[in-house]
Design an enzyme around this catalytic site. Sequence first.
Site, PDB file in Angstrom:
ATOM      1  N   LYS A  48     -25.866 -28.951 -34.240  1.00 62.61           N
ATOM      2  CA  LYS A  48     -25.924 -27.635 -34.480  1.00 62.61           C
ATOM      3  C   LYS A  48     -26.531 -27.081 -35.580  1.00 62.61           C
ATOM      4  O   LYS A  48     -26.851 -26.196 -35.384  1.00 62.61           O
ATOM      5  CB  LYS A  48     -24.393 -27.778 -34.487  1.00 62.61           C
ATOM      6  CG  LYS A  48     -23.692 -27.711 -32.984  1.00 62.61           C
ATOM      7  CD  LYS A  48     -24.439 -26.466 -32.466  1.00 62.61           C
ATOM      8  CE  LYS A  48     -23.005 -26.515 -31.195  1.00 62.61           C
ATOM      9  NZ  LYS A  48     -24.162 -26.029 -29.982  1.00 62.61           N
TER      10      LYS A  48
ATOM     11  N   GLY B  50     -25.376 -23.459 -19.046  1.00 62.04           N
ATOM     12  CA  GLY B  50     -24.405 -23.939 -18.855  1.00 62.04           C
ATOM     13  C   GLY B  50     -23.525 -23.332 -18.696  1.00 62.04           C
ATOM     14  O   GLY B  50     -22.353 -22.907 -19.285  1.00 62.04           O
TER      15      GLY B  50
ATOM     16  N   GLY C 132     -19.513 -24.536 -18.582  1.00 66.61           N
ATOM     17  CA  GLY C 132     -18.612 -24.866 -19.070  1.00 66.61           C
ATOM     18  C   GLY C 132     -17.121 -23.887 -19.689  1.00 66.61           C
ATOM     19  O   GLY C 132     -17.018 -22.842 -18.620  1.00 66.61           O
ATOM     20  N   GLN C 133     -16.533 -24.269 -20.733  1.00 68.47           N
ATOM     21  CA  GLN C 133     -16.091 -23.401 -20.928  1.00 68.47           C
ATOM     22  C   GLN C 133     -16.135 -21.999 -21.726  1.00 68.47           C
ATOM     23  O   GLN C 133     -15.750 -21.129 -21.096  1.00 68.47           O
ATOM     24  CB  GLN C 133     -14.883 -23.906 -22.346  1.00 68.47           C
ATOM     25  CG  GLN C 133     -13.640 -23.155 -22.923  1.00 68.47           C
ATOM     26  CD  GLN C 133     -13.411 -23.968 -24.075  1.00 68.47           C
ATOM     27  OE1 GLN C 133     -13.924 -24.550 -24.795  1.00 68.47           O
ATOM     28  NE2 GLN C 133     -12.132 -23.804 -24.244  1.00 68.47           N
TER      29      GLN C 133
ATOM     30  N   TYR D 202     -23.090 -34.357 -32.833  1.00 64.39           N
ATOM     31  CA  TYR D 202     -23.156 -32.969 -32.612  1.00 64.39           C
ATOM     32  C   TYR D 202     -23.181 -31.589 -33.234  1.00 64.39           C
ATOM     33  O   TYR D 202     -23.563 -30.552 -33.576  1.00 64.39           O
ATOM     34  CB  TYR D 202     -21.259 -32.535 -32.300  1.00 64.39           C
ATOM     35  CG  TYR D 202     -20.927 -30.828 -31.317  1.00 64.39           C
ATOM     36  CD1 TYR D 202     -21.578 -30.395 -30.604  1.00 64.39           C
ATOM     37  CD2 TYR D 202     -20.505 -30.486 -32.228  1.00 64.39           C
ATOM     38  CE1 TYR D 202     -21.473 -29.499 -29.979  1.00 64.39           C
ATOM     39  CE2 TYR D 202     -19.847 -29.141 -31.687  1.00 64.39           C
ATOM     40  CZ  TYR D 202     -20.049 -28.650 -31.142  1.00 64.39           C
ATOM     41  OH  TYR D 202     -19.812 -27.251 -30.180  1.00 64.39           O
TER      42      TYR D 202
HETATM   43  N1  SER Z   1     -14.741 -27.201 -29.873  1.00 62.99           N
HETATM   44  C1  SER Z   1     -15.871 -27.681 -30.480  1.00 62.99           C
HETATM   45  C2  SER Z   1     -15.612 -29.010 -30.877  1.00 62.99           C
HETATM   46  O1  SER Z   1     -14.194 -30.013 -30.854  1.00 62.99           O
HETATM   47  C3  SER Z   1     -15.502 -27.235 -31.846  1.00 62.99           C
HETATM   48  O2  SER Z   1     -17.296 -26.432 -31.727  1.00 62.99           O
HETATM   49  O3  SER Z   1     -15.662 -30.425 -30.181  1.00 62.99           O
END
Ligand code: SER
Length: 318
Positions: free
Chosen positions: A147, A10, A13-14, A143
């Site tokens: 996590k 990954g 990504g950011q 999400y």
């Molecule tokens: N920055 C992430 C989001 O907004 C949070 O972990 O999904």
Amino acid sequence: MSDTKVLIIGAGGQVGTELTLALRESYGNQNVIATDIKEAEGIFLDGIYHTLNVLDKDAILDLVKKYKITHIYHLAALLSATAEKNPMFGWELNMDGLLHVLNIAKDNGIKRMYWPSSIAAFGPTTPKTNTPQDCVMDPNTVYGISKQAGERWCEYYFAKYGLDVRSIRYPGLISYKSEPGGGTTDYAIHIFYEALKNGTYECFLSEDTGLPMLYMPDAIKATIDIMEAPAEDIKIRSSYNLAGFTFTPKELADEIRKHIPEFTITYKPDFRQGIANSWPASIDDSRARADWGWKNDYGMTEMVDDMLKNIPVMMEGR
Ligand code: SER
């Protein structure tokens, strides 16, 4: 540490983009293997890069063997807003991806592994301000559920198999070198581009939505520091609370206005408001500070200064 061979999953990504640069700096280009589902571009043309789908566990294993990988940073995930649009795929990518990497790490003598958790692992009945390390966690987004479950799996692999896996619960991350993708905290980046380009921004969160945030240089520093800390200092094997500062969209707009007085902001909350409402507004990260010396360098003011200085340079270069 010339025997360190790093695999980043990954990397496009950011976080991955900036982490790749930092790890190349520490270990040398030839010791950092960047991978992402996307084709190589930009900084990835200057080092070792492979396209990789984290759901393809044989492909991950091939790379681990080929490069004699010792350290894995597994960052590939669907973020909060994107995962809500495709819950089953979000779950598959985030969970199966993590389990593939944990199993490969366990079975192939990986010395250290990093995987990020998030403030999204908390939920609506979590204490909202100064959220403690240990408290009720009832995430209500795909999400966040991934996590929370991921934290339990990391703890399990450490306890049961001795896998040295380390993790941070990232707050919203603000950066200019790489773009965010599909998060609820992304407004805090888009606002800068719109302020500079158009002088106005329509925010998808309400003006008083406070969220914990961190500037990317601090996030990268924290990630490297937790991975370099002696194993005995890492006393939490689920994931560490971490934060820099908290602001609301209105407070951020006011700070930007100190540099761009004519900047205006309007508010049109969408489904991401519900996600933000379920997350903490501020985080108690004293355990990270005590255990492995975490300390942020940037406050909100320094972050805004730095973003407004650097984004125009980036925009010119594009
Ligand atoms: N920055 C992430 C989001 O907004 C949070 O972990 O999904």
